[in-house]
Design a protein around this motif. Sequence first.
Motif, PDB file in Angstrom:
ATOM      1  N   PRO A   1       1.073  -1.166  -0.421  1.00 36.37           N
ATOM      2  CA  PRO A   1       0.116   0.283  -0.003  1.00 36.37           C
ATOM      3  C   PRO A   1       1.190   1.443   0.137  1.00 36.37           C
ATOM      4  O   PRO A   1       2.215   0.976   0.759  1.00 36.37           O
ATOM      5  CB  PRO A   1      -0.648  -0.076   1.560  1.00 36.37           C
ATOM      6  N   PRO A   2       0.205   2.289  -0.448  1.00 32.98           N
ATOM      7  CA  PRO A   2       1.361   3.646  -0.694  1.00 32.98           C
ATOM      8  C   PRO A   2       1.623   4.054   0.339  1.00 32.98           C
ATOM      9  O   PRO A   2       2.983   4.040   0.587  1.00 32.98           O
ATOM     10  CB  PRO A   2       0.482   4.372  -1.136  1.00 32.98           C
ATOM     11  N   GLU A   3       1.138   4.082   1.424  1.00 28.37           N
ATOM     12  CA  GLU A   3       1.457   5.233   2.864  1.00 28.37           C
ATOM     13  C   GLU A   3       2.294   3.488   3.749  1.00 28.37           C
ATOM     14  O   GLU A   3       3.839   4.965   4.091  1.00 28.37           O
ATOM     15  CB  GLU A   3       0.206   4.677   3.927  1.00 28.37           C
ATOM     16  N   TYR A   4       2.802   2.528   3.809  1.00 23.70           N
ATOM     17  CA  TYR A   4       3.788   1.347   3.888  1.00 23.70           C
ATOM     18  C   TYR A   4       4.317   1.705   2.948  1.00 23.70           C
ATOM     19  O   TYR A   4       5.819   1.800   3.269  1.00 23.70           O
ATOM     20  CB  TYR A   4       2.952  -0.446   3.854  1.00 23.70           C
ATOM     21  N   LYS A   5       4.496   1.820   1.741  1.00 27.28           N
ATOM     22  CA  LYS A   5       5.687   1.921   0.734  1.00 27.28           C
ATOM     23  C   LYS A   5       6.385   3.047   1.011  1.00 27.28           C
ATOM     24  O   LYS A   5       8.188   2.805   1.336  1.00 27.28           O
ATOM     25  CB  LYS A   5       5.173   1.242  -0.513  1.00 27.28           C
ATOM     26  N   PHE A   6       5.634   4.478   0.745  1.00 26.17           N
ATOM     27  CA  PHE A   6       6.749   5.101   1.873  1.00 26.17           C
ATOM     28  C   PHE A   6       7.466   5.435   2.730  1.00 26.17           C
ATOM     29  O   PHE A   6       8.770   6.378   3.196  1.00 26.17           O
ATOM     30  CB  PHE A   6       6.227   6.789   1.402  1.00 26.17           C
ATOM     31  N   ALA A   7       7.167   5.078   3.984  1.00 24.52           N
ATOM     32  CA  ALA A   7       6.873   4.944   5.033  1.00 24.52           C
ATOM     33  C   ALA A   7       7.896   3.714   5.139  1.00 24.52           C
ATOM     34  O   ALA A   7       8.963   3.986   6.076  1.00 24.52           O
ATOM     35  CB  ALA A   7       5.704   4.217   6.063  1.00 24.52           C
ATOM     36  N   GLU A   8       8.178   2.261   4.836  1.00 26.22           N
ATOM     37  CA  GLU A   8       9.231   1.890   4.820  1.00 26.22           C
ATOM     38  C   GLU A   8      10.877   2.633   3.255  1.00 26.22           C
ATOM     39  O   GLU A   8      11.685   2.228   4.487  1.00 26.22           O
ATOM     40  CB  GLU A   8       8.594   0.484   3.879  1.00 26.22           C
ATOM     41  N   ALA A   9      10.569   3.462   2.693  1.00 23.45           N
ATOM     42  CA  ALA A   9      11.407   3.947   2.121  1.00 23.45           C
ATOM     43  C   ALA A   9      12.032   4.613   3.206  1.00 23.45           C
ATOM     44  O   ALA A   9      13.512   5.561   3.318  1.00 23.45           O
ATOM     45  CB  ALA A   9      10.899   4.716   0.659  1.00 23.45           C
ATOM     46  N   LEU A  10      11.354   5.629   3.940  1.00 25.56           N
ATOM     47  CA  LEU A  10      12.027   6.487   4.389  1.00 25.56           C
ATOM     48  C   LEU A  10      13.031   5.314   5.697  1.00 25.56           C
ATOM     49  O   LEU A  10      13.940   6.001   6.305  1.00 25.56           O
ATOM     50  CB  LEU A  10      10.739   7.337   4.996  1.00 25.56           C
TER      51      LEU A  10
ATOM     52  N   ASN B   1      -2.553  12.393  -5.524  1.00 19.42           N
ATOM     53  CA  ASN B   1      -3.256  12.726  -3.892  1.00 19.42           C
ATOM     54  C   ASN B   1      -2.400  12.087  -2.639  1.00 19.42           C
ATOM     55  O   ASN B   1      -3.459  10.733  -2.567  1.00 19.42           O
ATOM     56  CB  ASN B   1      -5.066  12.738  -4.130  1.00 19.42           C
ATOM     57  N   GLY B   2      -1.004  11.318  -3.111  1.00 21.37           N
ATOM     58  CA  GLY B   2      -1.299  10.239  -1.649  1.00 21.37           C
ATOM     59  C   GLY B   2      -0.861  10.556  -0.552  1.00 21.37           C
ATOM     60  O   GLY B   2      -1.108  12.298  -0.451  1.00 21.37           O
ATOM     61  N   PRO B   3       0.476   9.822   0.142  1.00 16.93           N
ATOM     62  CA  PRO B   3       0.185  10.650   1.329  1.00 16.93           C
ATOM     63  C   PRO B   3       1.193  11.185   1.223  1.00 16.93           C
ATOM     64  O   PRO B   3       1.946  11.564   0.351  1.00 16.93           O
ATOM     65  CB  PRO B   3       0.766   8.734   2.442  1.00 16.93           C
TER      66      PRO B   3
ATOM     67  N   VAL C   1       7.661  13.769   0.946  1.00 16.73           N
ATOM     68  CA  VAL C   1       8.872  14.178   2.257  1.00 16.73           C
ATOM     69  C   VAL C   1      10.353  13.104   1.069  1.00 16.73           C
ATOM     70  O   VAL C   1      11.443  13.578   1.534  1.00 16.73           O
ATOM     71  CB  VAL C   1       8.606  13.796   3.288  1.00 16.73           C
ATOM     72  N   MET C   2       9.307  11.591   1.292  1.00 20.18           N
ATOM     73  CA  MET C   2      10.714  11.079   0.655  1.00 20.18           C
ATOM     74  C   MET C   2      10.620  11.914  -0.604  1.00 20.18           C
ATOM     75  O   MET C   2      12.065  11.262  -0.880  1.00 20.18           O
ATOM     76  CB  MET C   2       9.799   9.501   0.169  1.00 20.18           C
ATOM     77  N   GLN C   3      10.319  12.244  -1.911  1.00 13.49           N
ATOM     78  CA  GLN C   3      10.714  13.220  -2.777  1.00 13.49           C
ATOM     79  C   GLN C   3      11.466  13.951  -2.610  1.00 13.49           C
ATOM     80  O   GLN C   3      12.843  14.412  -3.382  1.00 13.49           O
ATOM     81  CB  GLN C   3       9.602  13.552  -3.841  1.00 13.49           C
ATOM     82  N   GLN C   4      11.601  14.204  -1.351  1.00  8.96           N
ATOM     83  CA  GLN C   4      12.590  15.407  -1.461  1.00  8.96           C
ATOM     84  C   GLN C   4      13.988  14.831  -0.667  1.00  8.96           C
ATOM     85  O   GLN C   4      15.066  15.761  -0.620  1.00  8.96           O
ATOM     86  CB  GLN C   4      12.193  16.501  -0.498  1.00  8.96           C
ATOM     87  N   GLU C   5      13.947  14.438  -0.082  1.00  7.46           N
ATOM     88  CA  GLU C   5      14.986  13.071   0.600  1.00  7.46           C
ATOM     89  C   GLU C   5      15.813  12.866  -0.986  1.00  7.46           C
ATOM     90  O   GLU C   5      16.729  12.620  -0.343  1.00  7.46           O
ATOM     91  CB  GLU C   5      14.333  11.671   1.549  1.00  7.46           C
ATOM     92  N   ALA C   6      15.237  12.446  -1.631  1.00  6.92           N
ATOM     93  CA  ALA C   6      15.849  11.780  -3.117  1.00  6.92           C
ATOM     94  C   ALA C   6      15.892  12.813  -3.750  1.00  6.92           C
ATOM     95  O   ALA C   6      17.273  12.394  -4.179  1.00  6.92           O
ATOM     96  CB  ALA C   6      14.716  10.711  -3.889  1.00  6.92           C
ATOM     97  N   ILE C   7      15.720  13.576  -3.960  1.00  8.52           N
ATOM     98  CA  ILE C   7      16.318  14.571  -4.918  1.00  8.52           C
ATOM     99  C   ILE C   7      17.477  15.414  -4.543  1.00  8.52           C
ATOM    100  O   ILE C   7      18.177  15.319  -4.864  1.00  8.52           O
ATOM    101  CB  ILE C   7      14.814  15.573  -4.889  1.00  8.52           C
TER     102      ILE C   7
END
Length: 602
Positions: free
Chosen positions: A419-428, A483-485, A490-496
Motif C-alpha cells: 500500500p502507498p502509505e506503507y511503501k513510502f514509510a518503508e522507503a524513509l 493525492n498520495g500520502p 517527504v521521500m521525494q525531497q529526501e531523494a532529490i
Amino acid sequence: MDSNIEPSFQQHQQLQQQQIVPPADHAGVEFAPQACASCRKQKRRCDKQLPFCSLCVRIGRPCDYTEDSRGQAPSPEEFTALRQEVEELKNLLAAGRVPPSAQTSNGSGNGSNGRSGHQSSEGSYSNDDSLANNISHYGNQQQQPAWPGSTFPSLYFLDSNAFEYERFQIQAPYVRVPPGAVSSLGSSQELRQMIEHYFVTIHSHFPIISKIRLYQHLANPLHEPGADLALLFLAMQLASSQLAEHQAPQTQLYHDVKALHIHLEAQNALSLHTIQALLLLALYELGHAIYPAAYLTTGHAARLGHALGLHARDVPQMLQRPTTWTEQEERRRVWWGVILLDRFVNLGHRGKPFASADPSLDTHLPTDDAAWDKGQMLVAAPLALSASQTIRAAPFARTCQAAHLLGKVVRHLNDTTLPPEYKFAEALQLNRTFRALAAVLPDEVEADDPAHKPTLCTSMAISYSALLTLYDAYSCTERAIPNGPEAQLVMQQEAIAGLSDLSAAVLHLARRIRDSIDTEAEEGGGGGGGGLSRLSPLIIDCFYQAAANYAWYVRESSDRDCGERLEELKEVLRLCEGKWRVAGEYLRIVEATEFALASAIR
C-alpha cells in the motif's frame, strides 16, 4: 602395541579378495559367504550380493564384506609384520617424509597435525615436495574410491527426516585431479606465489577462505589433495589474475575452471572448496561483465549452499560437523559471500527474486578479519545482524551489513503490492538506516588499518549504490501518485537532495581510490597487478550511478562544475577498466546516454 591394529588400505583390499568366495552363478549375480559389516552392525537383512549389497547401494553407505576381525586374533607372524610397518611409518614421519602406502591411502587428516614442512608467520611453508607436486602425484593415481552403486545417497533429498533419524553421514568421494588441471596450476613455486598474491589482493575485500586452514590443509602429509582443492586453486588464480590489454575475459583459465567444476559436480564432489571456487568464479564474472553467466553462477552458488546446509544449522547437513572455531567462521563467511553476490547481481536487474532468503536478525556477522586469518578466537560477544550500525564492526562485517540493507532496498523496489502509505514509510526507514551506516564508514576508513581499507571502501560503495538506487526511484515527479500520502512528498525531497549529496560523496570516494591506486603503482605494490590489484569489482557500480546523475545534471542545467565532475568520474572508470572490464561497460553506457541527451537537445 595394541593387537587391534587395523590393516592398511592395500592389505584390507587383499584380505577382502581372499575371503570372498565366488558362489555359484545365480542369474549372473555373485554372493558373498556372509553378510556385509554394515548390515551385521545394524542387524539388518543383507542379500549378500557382490560387490555391494542392495541395502548399502540404496542408502549410499560403504559396503564391506571383510569378516569381523574381533573374533580372529592375528597370527604371531602377522602381528610382528604389522608392528614393523608401524615402526617404519613412525620413523618416516619423524624424518618429514611420507611412505608411498600412506600417500595412496584415502586418509583425510584434520589439517592441523603431522605437517611435513614448517609454516612461517606469513602462512607460507617451506617443503618443496608439497602443493603442486602432491596434487600432481595424486592426480596420477589410478585407484579412486567411490560410493557403492550410486554416487550419492538419494535419501538425503528424498526423505531428509529418515536420513537424520538413521544418523547417516555423507562422505564426499575422492575425485582425481585431471591432468589438464595439474598443468594449469604450474609448479610448486608458481602455486605458492599465486596463493600469496591472492591473499594480498582478492582476500583483502572478499575474505571467504581461511588462510591458516588452507596452509594447514596443504601441510598435512596424510591428506590427499583432491580435485575440489585443485578447483579452488584455479578459481583463486582466475579471480586474482590480471588481463592483458584487449584480452577477452573468457580466457583458457576461465574455461578450465568452468569445465573442472562441471566435472566435479558430475562426480558429486560437493564440498566447501567447491562453493568457495564457485563464489570466486561469480566474482570474476561480475567484475568482467560476463552475463548471463554471472547471474546464473551466483544463483548456482546459492543452491549449492542450501544443499550443503550452510544457510542454517537446524537443517540436514551435507558437511561434517566443524571441529574448530576457525572452520565454523569460514562456513559463515562463505554463506555471507553468497548473500553479498546474490544481492549485488540483482542491483541493476529489476524485478527478479533473490536466490537466497534474507538472514534472520539474530544471524551472526563475521568476526574480526585479522584474528580469523591467524586462527585466534576473540573473547568478545558475537555481533548480530540486528545490532546498531553505530556499534564498531569488523571490515567484512560492514560489507555484509551493507549487502543485507541493499537486499532490502531491492526487495522494496520490486514489491508492487505494498500500500502507498506503507511503501513510502518503508522507503524513509531504509533511507535513515542507510544514512546511519554511510555516516560511520568514512571515519572507520580513516582510522582503520590500511590492510582493511579495501573492504571498508567496498561497504561504502555498496551503501552508496543502494541509496542512489533508492533515490532514483523516488526523485522523479512523474512517478508520483496523485493525492498520495504526505510521506510521498517527504521521500521525494529526501531523494532529490540525496542524489546530489551522494553523488558528491561517491566522487570523493573515487578520488580516494584513484590516489590509492596511483600511490601503490608508484611504490610497486599490488602484488604484480599495479595499484589496481586490490580493487573490488563491487565498488564500480556507484561510480557509474554518480556519473549518470552528473550527465543528467549537465543536460538539465548545463552546469560547468557538474560537467567537470562527470569527466573526473569517467576517468576513474577508465582507470578501473584496467582491472575489471565491467568499468568499461559502465563507461560506454554513460557515453551512450550523453550522446542521446545531446542529440535530443539539438
